[in-house]
Design a protein around this motif. Structure first.
Motif, short mmCIF file in Angstrom:
data_model
loop_
_atom_site.label_atom_id
_atom_site.label_comp_id
_atom_site.label_asym_id
_atom_site.label_seq_id
_atom_site.Cartn_x
_atom_site.Cartn_y
_atom_site.Cartn_z
N ASP A 35 0.83 -1.21 0.00
CA ASP A 35 0.00 0.00 0.00
C ASP A 35 0.86 1.26 0.00
O ASP A 35 0.58 2.20 -0.73
CB ASP A 35 -0.92 -0.01 1.23
N ARG B 107 4.97 2.99 0.24
CA ARG B 107 6.37 2.75 -0.06
C ARG B 107 7.20 3.93 0.45
O ARG B 107 6.94 5.07 0.04
CB ARG B 107 6.61 2.65 -1.57
N ARG C 14 -0.63 3.77 -12.86
CA ARG C 14 -1.62 4.28 -11.92
C ARG C 14 -0.97 5.08 -10.79
O ARG C 14 -1.64 5.83 -10.09
CB ARG C 14 -2.41 3.11 -11.33
N ASN D 265 6.07 6.77 -1.97
CA ASN D 265 5.37 7.89 -1.33
C ASN D 265 6.34 9.02 -1.06
O ASN D 265 6.10 10.16 -1.42
CB ASN D 265 4.75 7.44 0.01
N VAL E 113 -10.92 2.54 -1.58
CA VAL E 113 -9.81 3.03 -2.41
C VAL E 113 -9.51 2.01 -3.52
O VAL E 113 -9.17 2.38 -4.64
CB VAL E 113 -8.55 3.31 -1.56
N ALA F 266 -11.28 2.52 -6.81
CA ALA F 266 -10.76 3.59 -7.67
C ALA F 266 -9.38 3.30 -8.23
O ALA F 266 -8.98 3.91 -9.21
CB ALA F 266 -10.71 4.91 -6.88
N MET G 254 -12.17 8.65 -1.13
CA MET G 254 -11.60 7.38 -1.62
C MET G 254 -11.69 7.32 -3.14
O MET G 254 -10.82 6.76 -3.79
CB MET G 254 -12.30 6.18 -0.99
N ALA G 255 -12.73 7.90 -3.70
CA ALA G 255 -12.85 7.94 -5.16
C ALA G 255 -11.94 9.01 -5.75
O ALA G 255 -11.38 8.82 -6.83
CB ALA G 255 -14.29 8.22 -5.56
N PRO H 292 -7.16 8.92 -5.09
CA PRO H 292 -6.26 8.12 -5.94
C PRO H 292 -6.14 8.66 -7.36
O PRO H 292 -5.12 8.48 -8.00
CB PRO H 292 -6.92 6.73 -5.96
N ARG H 293 -7.17 9.33 -7.84
CA ARG H 293 -7.12 9.89 -9.19
C ARG H 293 -6.23 11.13 -9.24
O ARG H 293 -5.80 11.55 -10.30
CB ARG H 293 -8.52 10.23 -9.66
N LEU H 294 -5.98 11.75 -8.09
CA LEU H 294 -5.10 12.93 -8.07
C LEU H 294 -3.66 12.56 -7.81
O LEU H 294 -2.74 13.17 -8.34
CB LEU H 294 -5.55 13.91 -6.98
N GLY I 118 -2.45 9.05 -7.09
CA GLY I 118 -2.10 7.63 -7.14
C GLY I 118 -2.51 6.93 -5.87
O GLY I 118 -2.71 7.54 -4.81
N ARG I 119 -2.61 5.63 -5.98
CA ARG I 119 -3.10 4.80 -4.88
C ARG I 119 -2.25 4.92 -3.61
O ARG I 119 -2.78 5.03 -2.51
CB ARG I 119 -3.09 3.34 -5.35
N GLY I 120 -0.93 4.90 -3.74
CA GLY I 120 -0.06 4.83 -2.57
C GLY I 120 -0.18 6.06 -1.69
O GLY I 120 -0.29 5.96 -0.46
N ARG I 121 -0.12 7.22 -2.31
CA ARG I 121 -0.21 8.44 -1.52
C ARG I 121 -1.64 8.65 -1.01
O ARG I 121 -1.83 9.16 0.10
CB ARG I 121 0.30 9.61 -2.35
N LEU J 224 -3.68 6.24 -0.13
CA LEU J 224 -3.81 5.36 1.03
C LEU J 224 -3.09 5.96 2.24
O LEU J 224 -3.57 5.83 3.38
CB LEU J 224 -3.25 3.96 0.71
#
Lengths: 305, 305, 305
Positions: free
Chosen positions: B151, B153, B183, B212, B246, B249, C178-179, C182-184, C186-189, C191
């Protein structure tokens, strides 16, 4: 054969700017305007925009670029293609708003079924070859769209300017940036680029992810050359198969890109847009000078009357 | 029970590198290679790669990691898992190209129906637990893929190196990076990581969103510990439900990840790829030394003959 | 007319905090709490949160904001709307956990069929107008969600704090982060923001893409004003059509946003969550002071007993 839409619009348009057109035509006939394809090696190609005085891209350039894109798609040995410019101050700039109508509308739709410009850009993105935009000078409008359709983008920190200036002139951009920018930099920054219509320098472009990286101008060529030679030494199938899998996660479909051209054509028809473009022309648009050099500034003046 | 594909390929492969295999086997038998699971508290776990000399990941490690992933998925109290390494210079590196065929092909497909490695990574991403990769040293190939499936890094600014080096050796990566990298960092930077195959340091990884954040090496452990303890103090259901939303998305589907492994297997079969890997082996691949330390540099030499 | 779900939950909730509610009510009745709409020009509007003492957003504010959102959607001349605050230290902060139940549950579902808050935010994102969040002070919870639903976000480098603190209190956020996150970034940041629940300052928000840019506090107002006036000078149709095409590439669907509110309601019902919120209340939540100023710090203390 189907032909590109928008015939009446461009007719009206070319009539509006007929006096400008004359002058531009003289420039064109007295200089050699070309897009040069140089094969540095069988696997490493360079495509150089040499369209004086401003690297404006119009219907004359469409078949030239199309021939090159087809070679990139079909050549069995090419692995990497770098796009650059020999015109001082410009990478590749906006569409030719002085072009003769017939030269645009006589162009057939592309292989994808898209209009010629978005067609070529979509095909470049899917070609089994690594495309690199080496951006020194202005990459605005078509130039930005070509850079966005390329796989990698590197910018001169001091000399690159990227922009989608179109909304500032009442236009909707037509070559894919609404589909491509949000996937690179997220919705918020993409909306700022498109709706703010500012000139964006290399460092802000790097911060936003508009380019992979901005580099000191003195290092740009060496960096891009080394990367291109490196990739040219790799295995073509490994490149192509890896890229194809990245496409699944990151390429907009042609169906998503398609409406952008129609929106561009619609926006171009509006009297309010024609008035803005006219005013830009009066200020010096399409001629070397301050309007072309600081287009982001000038589109901010058009609505204040 | 279905078994992992690619049997003939790995057979040919292990035959090719038989002389190398002997030496590697000796190393393996004389040292303790393990993936340690430490429960710092019922809710805060640590998974430590201790696979001397290089934290190379192969079929021996698959069941070890699978057991751990299953615990992470099913334990009712664990909320956060940190992955790290005790091997100097390496977080977790590439797949074991010297591994005995039978040890790989006898592994069953995973619970998701994916091959064992992408299966474990997909399950880690979906587990109702926060996974954190604490990256000091090289995270290349499998190591990068594990980090990307985690999730969060965080990287040592001075000591982390991330890469997907595979294309440089004629391979297509197989553990999900084509689906996951775009992504995180957008298409352009993902294509650069994958098709440039360079070693990427902590600060560039931060700029690109590959991690991150990169932190001074002296601060990395303290930062990650504090974050893990903080998350371990939160409510497990709130973590799980938020993460699940999350996922909608941002998680690639298993169907999107699945073809990557097949592309890896196909690429491994090519004589051109075998020649590149052979050349890397001759230079010192799979042994402590400069090839492993600067793999990005050496893959750039393979095609220049 | 359908009404918002969650009635029993809010009843229990308001009973739990009845003693707190009394004090808050007094504050509310002795000050003027409003969301001001100022038309700087027919095309350039400003929406200012003036909800002392803390710009907490609750059911009283829903109809006020709804009226404004409807005006933004339907006015034929407005092109740009800036959201800001006159409350020192706060842009817009979390939902009102002391609010009277009836005031929330009597609110009808929105035009999209979503609950009132996510409904308004989804409509703001789709309005044919450029929305800009000018963030000085805390934008946490609802404030972060409003900023994320806006098109552009600019933050004071020294004074902006963004957060989704909810998981730290056992809650799942309900207004779309949550939607959208991640679109702004990325998933990692995303989360990390959601599961770390930390206070995030302007520069980290810029690095992560949580905001377009952070600016020195002394430059924020001038920058936002200039950008808003620039966009207000552009053509409304060009803005609207361009934004609509960006929406295709980047807006989450209402169906994706919808489950977040339900997850929020579910999380609020849990005794474990009630215990955390209770503890926050005892420490000073909902009152000017250190808990509100450093909410990220305090949610990290709730699970350590």
């Amino acid at each position: 054969m189907r032909t590109a839409a928008g015939a009446e619009i461009f007719i009206r348009h070319s009539v509006l700017y007929d006096s400008h057109f004359q002058g531009a035509q003289i420039n064109k006939s007295t200089t050699t305007r070309q897009i040069r394809l140089e094969r540095r090696s069988p696997s490493h190609w360079r495509v150089t925009f040499d369209l004086p005085p401003l690297n404006i891209f119009g219907p004359h350039e469409v078949p030239k670029l199309e021939t090159i894109i087809k070679s990139i798609e079909t050549d069995e040995r090419v692995k990497v293609v770098v796009f650059d410019s020999v015109i001082e101050g410009v990478f590749l700039t906006h569409y030719d708003f002085l072009a003769k109508l017939e030269e645009t509308t006589s162009l057939p739709l592309g292989a994808t079924g898209l209009q010629p410009l978005p067609d070529m850009l979509a095909r470049l993105s899917r070609a089994p070859v690594v495309s690199i935009a080496s951006i020194r000078g202005r990459a605005t409008g078509v130039g930005s769209e070509l850079a966005l359709a390329s796989d990698l983008r590197f910018a001169s920190r001091e000399k690159a300017i990227l922009s989608q200036w179109e909304v500032g002139a009442g236009l909707v951009p037509g070559g894919g940036p609404m589909a491509r920018l949000p996937r690179l930099m997220g919705r918020g920054r993409a909306l700022e680029v498109l709706l703010g219509a500012h000139d964006i320098d290399g460092d802000l472009a790097q911060l936003y992810g508009y380019v992979n990286r901005s580099l000191p101008d003195s290092e740009l060529d060496g960096f891009v050359d080394a990367l291109a030679m490196r990739i040219a030494s790799f295995d073509k199938l490994a490149i192509a198969d890896t890229k194809r899998l990245v496409d699944i996660a990151s390429l907009p479909s042609d169906a998503e890109i398609e409406p952008e051209w129609g929106a561009f054509i619609t926006s171009l028809q509006r009297p309010a847009t024609q008035a803005r473009i006219n005013k830009l022309m009066e200020l010096g648009f399409h001629k070397p000078g301050d309007v072309e050099t600081r287009l982001g500034h000038y589109v901010g003046q058009l609505g204040n009357q």
